[in-house]
Design an enzyme around this catalytic site. Sequence first.
Site: not given
Length: 278
Positions: A66, A141, A173, A208
């Site tokens: 991919d 993506n 994050d 996170a």
Amino acid sequence: MDVAVGIVAQRDNERAQDLAAALVNALEAAGASAVVDEATGAAIAATPVPVDSMDDRDLVVSIGGDGTLLFVAREVSPVPIMGVNLGEVGFLNAVAPENAVDVVTDVVADIARTGRVEGRELARLRATGVDEDWTLAPALNEIVVHGRRRGHGGGATIEIRVDGQSYAESHADGVLVATPTGSTAYNLSEGGPLVHPATDAVIVTQMAAAESMPPLVVEPDTEISLTVTDADTAYAISDGRNRQRLEPPATVTVTPAADPVTLVGPQANFFDGLDKLE
């Protein structure tokens, strides 16, 4: 009509190079013209050209995983792409290597007969700076905005606004905005939801976060804005490759890209692919 095909093989992969050579021979025997990327051209007897110059082809074949197809899409879209799977999962690459010559030559014959390319359109996302004039290459993506680095001491405070309305604000994050195609990639590893690739949607997932909200699924034409503060440096990244350095406070908007990717040939079975995820 004369059909022109580009072939991009995974770099330093002898199996991909051998298959590229077989495709070139089969296509030229069928009366089509075929070129390969420069790295592959150094290894086999075929005409080499830069990948980004394949944007005048009728079809580009990506041989690899991919990641190879994501690279090809960045360089040649909106040219239709077919993926031959040499990887493990292959959500984007549905053609098995042993079937590649037959499938590619059949598709090229259809193009020659009809003058059309049939395929499935995959939406992409575009990240644009609000305070500075920049736009990243479209992402098939995901778009990620994060602080100086992942982990302790490297995050930032990021406010998420959806069509102008505040959804969440937290030290994190980063924040990830994904397409359905990308829901099985980085998004999934950050706790985001699986979304069937035929769904029209955009996924927003915090990474996170100290004060997290659930991942959010919105309509595809929604404008997502991500405002970064409380950090000396941050980054906006498209599909893990193209990046823009940010100097907080900074705001990034994520919107649908104008040109989708057209994926040609057999389509991967989404649920079979899930069985291969770790």
